[in-house]
Design a protein around this motif. Structure first.
Motif, PDB file in Angstrom:
ATOM      1  N   ALA A  87      -8.652 -14.359 -50.825  1.00 10.09           N
ATOM      2  CA  ALA A  87      -9.535 -14.488 -49.656  1.00 10.09           C
ATOM      3  C   ALA A  87     -10.672 -13.474 -49.638  1.00 10.09           C
ATOM      4  N   VAL A  88     -10.416 -12.252 -50.060  1.00 14.25           N
ATOM      5  CA  VAL A  88     -11.438 -11.201 -49.947  1.00 14.25           C
ATOM      6  C   VAL A  88     -12.701 -11.522 -50.759  1.00 14.25           C
ATOM      7  N   PRO A  89     -12.594 -11.893 -52.042  1.00 15.05           N
ATOM      8  CA  PRO A  89     -13.828 -12.253 -52.764  1.00 15.05           C
ATOM      9  C   PRO A  89     -14.546 -13.461 -52.142  1.00 15.05           C
ATOM     10  N   ALA A  90     -13.763 -14.448 -51.688  1.00  6.49           N
ATOM     11  CA  ALA A  90     -14.366 -15.626 -51.052  1.00  6.49           C
ATOM     12  C   ALA A  90     -15.076 -15.242 -49.755  1.00  6.49           C
ATOM     13  N   ARG A 143       3.707 -15.612 -54.394  1.00  4.16           N
ATOM     14  CA  ARG A 143       4.065 -14.837 -55.582  1.00  4.16           C
ATOM     15  C   ARG A 143       5.536 -14.446 -55.633  1.00  4.16           C
ATOM     16  N   ARG A 144       6.226 -14.485 -54.506  1.00  6.74           N
ATOM     17  CA  ARG A 144       7.628 -14.069 -54.491  1.00  6.74           C
ATOM     18  C   ARG A 144       8.598 -15.246 -54.560  1.00  6.74           C
ATOM     19  N   VAL A 145       8.106 -16.446 -54.792  1.00  6.22           N
ATOM     20  CA  VAL A 145       8.979 -17.609 -54.903  1.00  6.22           C
ATOM     21  C   VAL A 145       9.602 -17.617 -56.294  1.00  6.22           C
ATOM     22  N   GLU A 146      10.894 -17.865 -56.355  1.00  7.57           N
ATOM     23  CA  GLU A 146      11.606 -17.732 -57.618  1.00  7.57           C
ATOM     24  C   GLU A 146      11.587 -18.989 -58.483  1.00  7.57           C
ATOM     25  N   PHE A 147      11.047 -20.077 -57.995  1.00  9.36           N
ATOM     26  CA  PHE A 147      10.939 -21.273 -58.831  1.00  9.36           C
ATOM     27  C   PHE A 147       9.526 -21.831 -58.702  1.00  9.36           C
ATOM     28  N   LEU A 177      -0.815 -13.467 -57.594  1.00 14.78           N
ATOM     29  CA  LEU A 177      -1.803 -12.998 -56.633  1.00 14.78           C
ATOM     30  C   LEU A 177      -1.278 -13.124 -55.215  1.00 14.78           C
ATOM     31  N   THR A 178      -1.958 -12.464 -54.307  1.00 12.56           N
ATOM     32  CA  THR A 178      -1.647 -12.574 -52.882  1.00 12.56           C
ATOM     33  C   THR A 178      -2.765 -13.344 -52.197  1.00 12.56           C
ATOM     34  N   THR A 208      -1.257 -18.567 -42.943  1.00 11.79           N
ATOM     35  CA  THR A 208      -0.531 -18.701 -44.202  1.00 11.79           C
ATOM     36  C   THR A 208       0.965 -18.689 -43.927  1.00 11.79           C
ATOM     37  N   GLN A 209       1.736 -19.239 -44.834  1.00  8.87           N
ATOM     38  CA  GLN A 209       3.190 -19.142 -44.748  1.00  8.87           C
ATOM     39  C   GLN A 209       3.729 -17.988 -45.573  1.00  8.87           C
ATOM     40  N   HIS A 210       2.919 -17.468 -46.473  1.00 11.31           N
ATOM     41  CA  HIS A 210       3.373 -16.404 -47.363  1.00 11.31           C
ATOM     42  C   HIS A 210       2.349 -15.282 -47.369  1.00 11.31           C
ATOM     43  N   GLY A 211       2.427 -14.428 -46.350  1.00 10.92           N
ATOM     44  CA  GLY A 211       1.526 -13.291 -46.278  1.00 10.92           C
ATOM     45  C   GLY A 211       1.780 -12.310 -47.410  1.00 10.92           C
ATOM     46  N   ASP A 212       0.886 -11.343 -47.538  1.00  4.79           N
ATOM     47  CA  ASP A 212       1.030 -10.347 -48.599  1.00  4.79           C
ATOM     48  C   ASP A 212       2.355  -9.599 -48.485  1.00  4.79           C
ATOM     49  N   TYR A 213       2.714  -9.222 -47.273  1.00  8.38           N
ATOM     50  CA  TYR A 213       3.946  -8.457 -46.996  1.00  8.38           C
ATOM     51  C   TYR A 213       4.517  -8.948 -45.676  1.00  8.38           C
ATOM     52  N   ILE A 214       5.718  -8.505 -45.348  1.00  6.48           N
ATOM     53  CA  ILE A 214       6.273  -8.798 -44.029  1.00  6.48           C
ATOM     54  C   ILE A 214       5.449  -8.045 -42.984  1.00  6.48           C
ATOM     55  N   VAL A 215       5.240  -6.756 -43.189  1.00  6.41           N
ATOM     56  CA  VAL A 215       4.307  -5.951 -42.399  1.00  6.41           C
ATOM     57  C   VAL A 215       3.596  -5.029 -43.371  1.00  6.41           C
ATOM     58  N   PRO A 216       2.352  -4.717 -43.180  1.00  8.15           N
ATOM     59  CA  PRO A 216       1.493  -5.091 -42.064  1.00  8.15           C
ATOM     60  C   PRO A 216       1.020  -6.539 -42.192  1.00  8.15           C
ATOM     61  N   ALA A 217       0.405  -7.023 -41.121  1.00  9.54           N
ATOM     62  CA  ALA A 217      -0.138  -8.377 -41.113  1.00  9.54           C
ATOM     63  C   ALA A 217      -1.203  -8.505 -42.205  1.00  9.54           C
TER      64      ALA A 217
END
Length: 169
Positions: free
Chosen positions: A60-63, A149-153, A54-55, A85-94
């Motif tokens: 956050a949106v349902p909450a 979600r993009r962390v490899e370990f 998940l992102t 956050t330290q791990h946004g959905d994407y680099i851009v957009p915010a």
């Protein structure tokens, strides 16, 4: 920022979102030769975590929708949205812009990301209270959390969660 004084602003409510999938730290395989699951749980007290693919916006949106409904707020009255956050959905957009769109907030709503981890909620509160202090922003949502979600370990210390704090001038 040893002292933070917030004036003329109240916490109207809070909500949280976590994934349904729970992982027990005693069940994960050793992430390194120096890792001992039982010792880790004993030292940290972290027995289980909520994780999934998940992102932060997924959480956050349902909450936020639940909180807005519970408070009886109109989305058109929300003037600000800060996401920490330290791990946004994407680099851009915010991520704040993604959440702004998914919530159906107005284009006039200030949307901003702050990249911080553990101390992020307090710094987010400081930023929000500074912006709200003059009364230009009357209602604001402060989203704080992480979904890596993009962390490899698999890091046994961190799970996925988002909190949404509703603040009013």
């Amino acid at each position: 920022m040893a002292f933070l004084e917030v004036r003329n602003i109240r916490v109207a409510g809070m909500s949280a979102g976590v994934p349904q999938k729970v992982v027990c730290n005693l069940d994960i395989e050793n992430v390194s030769k120096d890792y001992d699951a039982a010792s880790f749980v004993e030292v940290t007290g972290v027995k289980e975590r909520h994780i999934d693919e998940l992102t932060i916006s997924d959480l956050a949106v349902p909450a936020a929708n639940r909180l807005i409904d519970d408070l009886g707020w109109q989305k058109s009255d929300i003037d600000g949205l800060i996401v920490v956050t330290q791990h946004g959905d994407y680099i851009v957009p915010a991520t704040s812009c993604i959440i702004q769109d998914l919530l159906g907030l107005t284009r006039e709503c200030l949307a901003m990301d702050i990249s911080l981890g553990c101390s992020g909620w307090v710094y987010g509160l400081s930023a929000v209270s500074s912006m709200m202090g003059g009364g230009m922003i009357k209602k604001c949502l402060l989203v704080s959390g992480d979904a890596r979600r993009r962390v490899e370990f698999d890091d046994p210390l961190f799970g996925y969660a988002a909190t949404v704090t509703a603040l009013e001038y």
